[in-house]
Design a protein around this motif. Structure first.
Motif, mmCIF file in Angstrom:
data_model
loop_
_atom_site.group_PDB
_atom_site.id
_atom_site.type_symbol
_atom_site.label_atom_id
_atom_site.label_comp_id
_atom_site.label_asym_id
_atom_site.label_seq_id
_atom_site.Cartn_x
_atom_site.Cartn_y
_atom_site.Cartn_z
ATOM 1 N N ILE A 128 0.843 -1.202 0.000
ATOM 2 C CA ILE A 128 0.000 0.000 0.000
ATOM 3 C C ILE A 128 0.873 1.245 0.000
ATOM 4 N N TRP A 129 1.919 1.264 0.830
ATOM 5 C CA TRP A 129 2.830 2.405 0.859
ATOM 6 C C TRP A 129 3.463 2.598 -0.520
ATOM 7 N N ALA A 152 2.293 1.759 -3.420
ATOM 8 C CA ALA A 152 1.291 2.247 -4.371
ATOM 9 C C ALA A 152 1.056 3.740 -4.208
ATOM 10 N N THR A 153 1.195 4.245 -2.982
ATOM 11 C CA THR A 153 1.004 5.688 -2.777
ATOM 12 C C THR A 153 2.201 6.494 -3.261
ATOM 13 N N GLN A 154 3.336 5.843 -3.513
ATOM 14 C CA GLN A 154 4.539 6.532 -3.964
ATOM 15 C C GLN A 154 4.639 6.635 -5.485
ATOM 16 N N GLU A 179 4.244 7.928 -9.059
ATOM 17 C CA GLU A 179 3.995 9.241 -9.642
ATOM 18 C C GLU A 179 3.697 9.082 -11.123
ATOM 19 N N THR A 180 2.760 9.848 -11.612
ATOM 20 C CA THR A 180 2.446 9.819 -13.031
ATOM 21 C C THR A 180 3.130 10.985 -13.714
#
Length: 138
Positions: free
Chosen positions: A118-119, A121-123, A125-126
């Motif tokens: 989860i961590w 996935a939050t990192q 960047e697009t």
């Protein structure tokens, strides 16, 4: 399934060329898989069941099974003794996994892994421009 094929076919009308092309290929692939499942594979399964009911050999009559081996042959499962791996699984591994402390350790490891995922996935960047996906926009 038919609904998957229909969903991909409808998304082929997208203005994004990459998405449109992917959707066409996906719709054709899902359609072809569906056709194969309801025709070819079903017919082969019926043929195999008839072969087993008639106690014929496997592989179009080319495979000769050893009655003393542990294989599926002529509609029966031959097994004289338990293999070493099967014995290990039944006597050692399964009892080990069913111990309460092992279950707790596995759940803790999974929880840690899930938290890291989860961590991560939050990192993400697009970094793209919408124009990259459209034809003729320079």
């Amino acid at each position: 399934s038919f609904t998957d094929c229909l969903a991909f076919a409808l998304s082929a009308s997208s203005d994004l060329p990459a998405l449109s092309h992917f959707s066409v290929f996906a719709a054709l692939g899902v359609f072809w898989d569906y056709v194969c499942q309801i025709t070819f594979f079903a017919a082969i399964m019926v043929y195999d069941i008839k072969r087993r009911d008639e106690n014929k050999k496997d592989m179009l009559g080319l495979c000769c099974c050893d009655p003393k081996g542990r294989v599926w042959c002529r509609g029966q499962l031959y097994s004289e003794k338990e293999s070493p791996m099967s014995k290990f699984m039944h006597e050692k591994y399964a009892p080990f996994l069913t111990r309460k402390i092992v279950k707790v350790v596995i759940l803790v490891i999974f929880g840690i892994w899930f938290g890291i995922a989860i961590w991560g996935a939050t990192q993400v960047e697009t970094d793209f421009e919408f124009e990259w996906f459209l034809e003729g926009t320079d």
